[in-house]
Design an enzyme around this catalytic site. Structure first.
Site, mmCIF file in Angstrom:
data_model
loop_
_atom_site.group_PDB
_atom_site.id
_atom_site.type_symbol
_atom_site.label_atom_id
_atom_site.label_comp_id
_atom_site.label_asym_id
_atom_site.label_seq_id
_atom_site.Cartn_x
_atom_site.Cartn_y
_atom_site.Cartn_z
ATOM 1 N N CYS A 10 -2.622 10.865 10.860
ATOM 2 C CA CYS A 10 -1.604 11.735 10.240
ATOM 3 C C CYS A 10 -1.790 13.215 10.581
ATOM 4 O O CYS A 10 -0.821 13.921 10.881
ATOM 5 C CB CYS A 10 -1.614 11.536 8.722
ATOM 6 S SG CYS A 10 -3.251 11.367 8.027
ATOM 7 N N ARG A 51 -6.336 3.042 18.669
ATOM 8 C CA ARG A 51 -5.763 4.295 19.184
ATOM 9 C C ARG A 51 -6.349 4.757 20.509
ATOM 10 O O ARG A 51 -5.647 5.317 21.335
ATOM 11 C CB ARG A 51 -5.940 5.408 18.142
ATOM 12 C CG ARG A 51 -5.052 5.231 16.935
ATOM 13 C CD ARG A 51 -5.302 6.353 15.936
ATOM 14 N NE ARG A 51 -4.607 6.087 14.691
ATOM 15 C CZ ARG A 51 -5.028 6.524 13.508
ATOM 16 N NH1 ARG A 51 -6.145 7.233 13.429
ATOM 17 N NH2 ARG A 51 -4.344 6.255 12.421
ATOM 18 N N SER A 64 -3.357 11.371 -0.909
ATOM 19 C CA SER A 64 -2.628 10.159 -0.528
ATOM 20 C C SER A 64 -3.073 9.665 0.845
ATOM 21 O O SER A 64 -2.868 8.497 1.165
ATOM 22 C CB SER A 64 -1.120 10.400 -0.549
ATOM 23 O OG SER A 64 -0.809 11.536 0.232
ATOM 24 N N VAL A 81 1.188 3.546 2.354
ATOM 25 C CA VAL A 81 1.983 3.659 3.585
ATOM 26 C C VAL A 81 3.028 2.541 3.649
ATOM 27 O O VAL A 81 4.201 2.787 3.959
ATOM 28 C CB VAL A 81 1.077 3.621 4.839
ATOM 29 C CG1 VAL A 81 1.909 3.596 6.110
ATOM 30 C CG2 VAL A 81 0.140 4.826 4.854
ATOM 31 N N HIS A 114 -0.056 17.072 4.170
ATOM 32 C CA HIS A 114 -1.201 17.775 4.741
ATOM 33 C C HIS A 114 -0.741 19.143 5.256
ATOM 34 O O HIS A 114 0.348 19.264 5.839
ATOM 35 C CB HIS A 114 -1.777 17.016 5.938
ATOM 36 C CG HIS A 114 -2.393 15.684 5.608
ATOM 37 N ND1 HIS A 114 -2.679 15.258 4.327
ATOM 38 C CD2 HIS A 114 -2.799 14.680 6.439
ATOM 39 C CE1 HIS A 114 -3.239 14.054 4.382
ATOM 40 N NE2 HIS A 114 -3.310 13.677 5.640
ATOM 41 N N GLY A 133 0.807 -1.224 0.000
ATOM 42 C CA GLY A 133 0.000 0.000 0.000
ATOM 43 C C GLY A 133 0.835 1.267 0.000
ATOM 44 O O GLY A 133 2.076 1.217 0.027
ATOM 45 N N ASN A 166 2.256 13.453 4.904
ATOM 46 C CA ASN A 166 1.323 12.586 5.638
ATOM 47 C C ASN A 166 1.691 11.121 5.571
ATOM 48 O O ASN A 166 1.376 10.355 6.489
ATOM 49 C CB ASN A 166 -0.105 12.778 5.107
ATOM 50 C CG ASN A 166 -0.200 12.553 3.616
ATOM 51 O OD1 ASN A 166 0.455 13.259 2.831
ATOM 52 N ND2 ASN A 166 -0.994 11.596 3.201
ATOM 53 N N GLN A 207 -6.006 18.431 3.483
ATOM 54 C CA GLN A 207 -5.379 17.114 3.471
ATOM 55 C C GLN A 207 -5.240 16.532 2.064
ATOM 56 O O GLN A 207 -6.179 16.560 1.265
ATOM 57 C CB GLN A 207 -6.171 16.151 4.374
ATOM 58 C CG GLN A 207 -6.126 16.586 5.823
ATOM 59 C CD GLN A 207 -6.810 15.649 6.800
ATOM 60 O OE1 GLN A 207 -7.483 16.108 7.714
ATOM 61 N NE2 GLN A 207 -6.657 14.353 6.649
#
Ligand code: NAP
Length: 339
Positions: free
Chosen positions: A132, A101, A162, A16, A245, A14, A318, A159
């Site tokens: 991010c 999170r 991506s 990231v 971003h 991906g 980001n 933002q």
């Protein structure tokens, strides 16, 4: 011989994951074995790591034997399903998704802000990487908070596409091409055309009228800064930019802080570059932040509408500081101090 760590990257194919691999290489993370995991669509595909060619395996519950650190960026559902299996197999998970999170037993870490929180990985074997937009904001807030304590933050984000993954990058490219060629523009990832447009809508709308992305900035900021009293109001906007971003941040402090003091504190803080020379039209730009790891801060000025306020503009890549680099920095802390 120096100690090495066996590392799995879940979501290796991906946006990231690909950057994660490059950042592990660039920072010369002490990797023993590297293991790339993705969906069955990518099974068998070859990816490179340094001089090695590594075949992608399908992410599964038994993917983590012998792995010390598993970095996840394969979406929240995959994190919920497979991160506990990785932890059970003895790996420490660094998870990029939203899944863990806000779990009180799972640390949410930005190394420039709360590196000590990493030790909390022992509870569940998982550390969460923040959203991010939150990461770059708290990197900039921390040195100011330590000086004058923050009461309230009002932030508007700009933002990059991506942030929605590979498909969104392709959607913006395709729409720009279609526009130039006079063809009809197709929107699949976003509910409206993103080319030449701004969408005040990131993630789903909640009952309070905010989006989930906006509420991530509220809740994650409080958790990372370890101050449940900080008030945050966010408006998250998707803009037709590929990477980085940008954020307009307005802060109310408990005490007065001058623009020059803020500039001095930010200049000395880790992970930040002050880019602020109005006489030469120098301020942080998305194109300048792209491909590097610093959080750029500029347009620093005292808020004319309140006694103890500042306004500034914060920009970071980001995919790098907002995701991959922050995750690898967490892995570095684990490697240096805990494993
Ligand atoms: P992406 O470009 O769409 O990549 C998704 C990755 O997940 C791919 O490697 C994909 O593998 C894998 N995947 C999807 N379904 C899977 C399944 N069923 N089993 C195993 N692997 C699967 O998305 P991205 O932007 O890299 O984001 C990935 C995660 O990072 C998300 O949780 C996102 O919220 C988080 N994140 C993203 C950003 C950002 O700025 N983009 C920032 C912070 C956090 P295939 O290629 O095989 O489909």
């Amino acid at each position: 011989m120096a100690k090495t760590f066996n590392v799995a990257v879940a979501g290796a194919t991906g946006a990231v994951g690909q950057t994660m691999i490059r950042v592990l290489e660039e920072r010369n993370f002490p990797v023993g074995e590297i293991r790339f995991l993705a969906s069955e669509r990518s099974e068998g595909k070859e990816l490179s790591f340094k001089t090695e060619k590594v075949r992608v395996r399908k992410l599964d519950h038994d993917s983590f034997d012998g792995i010390d650190i598993a970095i996840f960026s394969a979406g929240g559902d995959r994190s919920l399903t497979f991160a506990p299996s990785a932890a059970k197999a003895g790996a420490v998970v660094v998870d990029n998704s939203n899944a863990w999170r806000m779990d009180p037993e799972i640390p949410l870490v930005v190394p420039e802000v709360n590196p000590h929180a990493v030790s909390g990985y022992k509870a569940k074997g998982i550390i969460a990487n923040p959203n991010c937009s939150t990461i770059q904001m708290v990197v900039a807030l921390k040195p100011l908070y330590d000086y004058a304590r923050i009461k309230r933050v009002v932030v508007s984000t700009y933002q990059a596409v991506s942030g929605s993954g590979k498909k969104a990058i392709v959607e913006l490219e395709d729409q720009v091409k279609s526009w130039a060629e006079g063809r009809t523009l197709e929107s699949k990832v976003y509910p409206h055309q993103i080319a030449f447009n701004c969408l005040p809508h990131i993630d789903v709308f909640l009952d309070n009228g905010y989006t989930r992305e906006e509420m991530k900035m509220v809740n994650e900021t409080r958790k990372i800064m370890e101050d449940p009293e900080i008030q945050v109001s966010a408006t998250a906007v998707r803009v037709p930019v590929f990477y980085s971003h940008s954020e307009a941040v307005n802060v109310e402090f408990e005490q007065k802080i001058s623009a020059s003091k803020a500039r001095e504190l930010l200049s000395k803080a880790p992970g930040i570059k002050v880019v602020d020379d109005l006489s030469r039209n120098v301020y942080p730009l998305a194109l300048d932040a792209e491909g590097q790891d610093l959080t750029l801060v500029g347009r620093i000025r005292e808020d004319i509408s309140q006694a103890n306020g500042l306004d500034f503009w914060v920009v970071a890549d980001n995919i790098r500081k907002g995701a991959a680099t922050n995750a690898v920095q967490i892995a570095e802390l684990l490697a240096e101090k805990y494993l």
